[in-house]
Motif scaffolding. Sequence first.
Motif, mmCIF file in Angstrom:
data_model
loop_
_atom_site.group_PDB
_atom_site.id
_atom_site.type_symbol
_atom_site.label_atom_id
_atom_site.label_comp_id
_atom_site.label_asym_id
_atom_site.label_seq_id
_atom_site.Cartn_x
_atom_site.Cartn_y
_atom_site.Cartn_z
ATOM 1 N N GLN A 175 0.831 -1.183 0.000
ATOM 2 C CA GLN A 175 0.000 0.000 0.000
ATOM 3 C C GLN A 175 0.875 1.245 0.000
ATOM 4 O O GLN A 175 1.988 1.262 0.516
ATOM 5 N N LEU A 176 0.338 2.355 -0.584
ATOM 6 C CA LEU A 176 1.126 3.574 -0.687
ATOM 7 C C LEU A 176 1.532 4.113 0.671
ATOM 8 O O LEU A 176 2.608 4.673 0.835
ATOM 9 N N ASP A 177 0.661 3.954 1.694
ATOM 10 C CA ASP A 177 0.998 4.487 3.010
ATOM 11 C C ASP A 177 1.902 3.550 3.787
ATOM 12 O O ASP A 177 2.210 3.785 4.935
ATOM 13 N N LYS A 178 2.325 2.458 3.159
ATOM 14 C CA LYS A 178 3.222 1.512 3.831
ATOM 15 C C LYS A 178 4.468 1.241 2.996
ATOM 16 O O LYS A 178 5.089 0.193 3.093
ATOM 17 N N GLN A 179 4.821 2.226 2.156
ATOM 18 C CA GLN A 179 5.984 2.021 1.301
ATOM 19 C C GLN A 179 7.244 1.785 2.121
ATOM 20 O O GLN A 179 8.162 1.103 1.670
ATOM 21 N N PHE A 180 7.303 2.363 3.326
ATOM 22 C CA PHE A 180 8.499 2.193 4.146
ATOM 23 C C PHE A 180 8.740 0.734 4.465
ATOM 24 O O PHE A 180 9.876 0.302 4.659
ATOM 25 N N GLN A 181 7.643 -0.066 4.514
ATOM 26 C CA GLN A 181 7.797 -1.476 4.848
ATOM 27 C C GLN A 181 8.558 -2.220 3.763
ATOM 28 O O GLN A 181 9.251 -3.198 4.046
ATOM 29 N N CYS A 182 8.463 -1.746 2.531
ATOM 30 C CA CYS A 182 9.114 -2.448 1.431
ATOM 31 C C CYS A 182 10.638 -2.337 1.488
ATOM 32 O O CYS A 182 11.339 -3.062 0.795
ATOM 33 N N ALA A 183 11.132 -1.379 2.267
ATOM 34 C CA ALA A 183 12.585 -1.249 2.386
ATOM 35 C C ALA A 183 13.175 -2.466 3.072
ATOM 36 O O ALA A 183 14.327 -2.825 2.825
ATOM 37 N N GLY A 184 12.435 -3.109 3.957
ATOM 38 C CA GLY A 184 12.913 -4.331 4.601
ATOM 39 C C GLY A 184 14.182 -4.137 5.403
ATOM 40 O O GLY A 184 15.126 -4.910 5.276
ATOM 41 N N VAL A 185 14.223 -3.101 6.230
ATOM 42 C CA VAL A 185 15.413 -2.825 7.023
ATOM 43 C C VAL A 185 15.026 -2.538 8.465
ATOM 44 O O VAL A 185 13.876 -2.234 8.768
ATOM 45 N N ALA A 186 15.996 -2.642 9.348
ATOM 46 C CA ALA A 186 15.849 -2.213 10.733
ATOM 47 C C ALA A 186 17.028 -1.315 11.069
ATOM 48 O O ALA A 186 18.117 -1.478 10.523
ATOM 49 N N VAL A 187 16.807 -0.349 11.938
ATOM 50 C CA VAL A 187 17.855 0.583 12.347
ATOM 51 C C VAL A 187 17.950 0.565 13.867
ATOM 52 O O VAL A 187 16.934 0.642 14.555
ATOM 53 N N VAL A 188 19.155 0.456 14.386
ATOM 54 C CA VAL A 188 19.362 0.447 15.834
ATOM 55 C C VAL A 188 20.546 1.335 16.172
ATOM 56 O O VAL A 188 21.520 1.388 15.428
ATOM 57 N N ARG A 189 20.437 2.063 17.275
ATOM 58 C CA ARG A 189 21.525 2.925 17.723
ATOM 59 C C ARG A 189 22.055 2.434 19.060
ATOM 60 O O ARG A 189 21.279 2.195 19.985
ATOM 61 N N HIS A 190 23.352 2.276 19.162
ATOM 62 C CA HIS A 190 24.001 1.890 20.401
ATOM 63 C C HIS A 190 24.872 3.047 20.889
ATOM 64 O O HIS A 190 25.610 3.650 20.104
ATOM 65 N N THR A 191 24.792 3.347 22.167
ATOM 66 C CA THR A 191 25.628 4.370 22.795
ATOM 67 C C THR A 191 26.484 3.712 23.858
ATOM 68 O O THR A 191 25.963 3.106 24.797
ATOM 69 N N LEU A 192 27.793 3.807 23.695
ATOM 70 C CA LEU A 192 28.738 3.196 24.630
ATOM 71 C C LEU A 192 29.441 4.301 25.416
ATOM 72 O O LEU A 192 30.075 5.182 24.830
ATOM 73 N N GLU A 193 29.315 4.255 26.737
ATOM 74 C CA GLU A 193 30.064 5.174 27.581
ATOM 75 C C GLU A 193 31.552 4.789 27.545
ATOM 76 O O GLU A 193 31.926 3.765 26.973
ATOM 77 N N CYS A 194 32.382 5.605 28.166
ATOM 78 C CA CYS A 194 33.804 5.274 28.243
ATOM 79 C C CYS A 194 33.977 3.899 28.887
ATOM 80 O O CYS A 194 33.329 3.593 29.894
#
Length: 462
Positions: free
Chosen positions: A36-55
Motif C-alpha cells: 500500500q502507498l501508506d506503507k511504502q516504508f515497509q518495502c525497504a525491509g530494514v531495521a535501524v538500531v543505535r548503540h551508545t557506549l560510555e567510556c
Amino acid sequence: MAKPNSFLYISLCLVVLFNGCLAKRWQQQQQFNQCQLDKQFQCAGVAVVRHTLECNGLLLPQYSPTHQLIYIVQGRGYLGTVLPGCPETYQDSQQQQQHHQQEQGQSRRFRGDRHQKIQHFRQGDIIAIPAGVAHWLYNNGDSEVVAVSLLDLNNQANQLDENPRYFYLAGNPEDEFQQQGQGRRQQQQHQQHEQQNNNNNVLSGFSSELLADVFNMDVQTIRKLQGSEEERRPRKNIVKVDGELQVIRPPRSRQEQEREEEREHRQSGRGRDVDNGLEETLCTLRLRENIGDASRADIYNPEAGRISTLNSNKLRLLNWLQLSAERGKLNRNAIHVAHWTQNAHTVIYGVRGTARVQVVDDSGRSVFDDELQQGQVLIVPQNFAVVKRASSEGFEWVAFKTNDNAQITPLAGQNSVIRAIPADVLANAYQISREDAQELKENSQDIALIRPSRTSSERRVM
C-alpha cells in the motif's frame, strides 16, 4: 507546511524498525504492487538500531542473520570480528609462559591469550558486517561512542522471517527492536518468543552439564556463562569494563595512525581492496572505510557542502552485502537537489542539525514534507523523489542504501535528467516557450549541491 506521513519517519530513541514486505528483494519486482502507498516504508525491509557506549563500554559479542552496516557517528574504539576458519593471528608475547594455580589440590596451567585481529574504528567510519559474523565494539576513548546500524532484512542472506534479531553470546539482553509495522498476531508471536527465551544469550538454552563437557569446564562456571537465575547479575547488551579492556593489539603512534588513514585513502581512490599488492582473502578482508573526512568528498562545493559515497568499488565486501552508504553535509540554507535513487531504497539518519525534506511518490503526491532532525530516521523508497534544504544551522546525514552501487538521478543541475532532455521536448511536455525550456536546462550549473543566489520569494518579486 504539510504534515508528514507518520509511518515514514520517527525519532530514534533506541531503535527504529521499518519491517519489509514478506517478499525478499529478489521477489519485490513481482510483488511490489501489493504494498500500500501508506506503507511504502515497509518495502525497504530494514531495521535501524543505535548503540551508545560510555567510556570503557563494551557491546557484548553478537551476530545477526542479516548483513549490516554500522556508522560511527562519534567516538573511537576497537572492533572485534570472528570470521569462521580464520586463524588467531594476535598472540600474547607471554604465550609460552606457564602459570600455576592451586585449586582443589590440583595444579592448573594457563597460556597467554590469542585471538583474531582487532581493528580500530573512529568517527566517520562505515563498518561492514556479513550475516552470521560475531562481533563486538569497545569504547577506549574519552567520550561516548554512538554507532548507528542498518540491518538488511530483505537480503538473500537472511533465511529467517522479516523480524530483526540479534543472537548474543553473553549477557541477558533485552529486546532491542520495537516491533512497528507488524500485525497483532505477529506481535503476539514475537512476545511469546521473547517470554519463552527470557531474553537470554545463546548459551542459556543448552544443558549446563552438556556445555560443561563441550567446554571441558565445571558446571558452576558454565552457569555463569549462561546467566542462570542463581548466577544472574543485571547484564544487558552493553557492560562497563572495570579499568581498561585487556586485548592484544599493536601499539599505534599518532604518525602510524595518520599513515594508516592515508593508506586507506589511497586504497579508496584506487577502488580496489589491496594489501601489499595482493588480493584480500576472507581472513584479511577489509571491513572498514572512513567517509567522514572532508578530504574524501566525491562532490564538493565550498559554499554548499559535500557528499562522500562508499560503494563496492571502494570497499569490495559491499558487493557481497549488496549495501552502500553516503555521508553528506549541507551548509547553512544549502540544498541537496531533487533526485531519485534508481536501484535502491535509502535510509537517512540525521547526524547533526536540521533540514526541511520533501518526498514525492509515483502519483506526484507529497508523502513527506517536514523537518528532519538529528537522531531521526527517514525512509525514501526506490525511485521516490527527494529534496533536502538545510536550516540556518546546517544539516549532516548518513544514508544507507540497499544496493552496493546505488545510482542517483538528479532532476536539476549538471548531469541531470532535465539537462539531458532536448529543449523542444521540454517545451512541449511542460507547455512552455522554447526559451524558457532552454533556461530551465541551463540556469542550474551546480552538481548535486546548491547554495541559492536568491530565495524563491525574491524571484517572485522579480
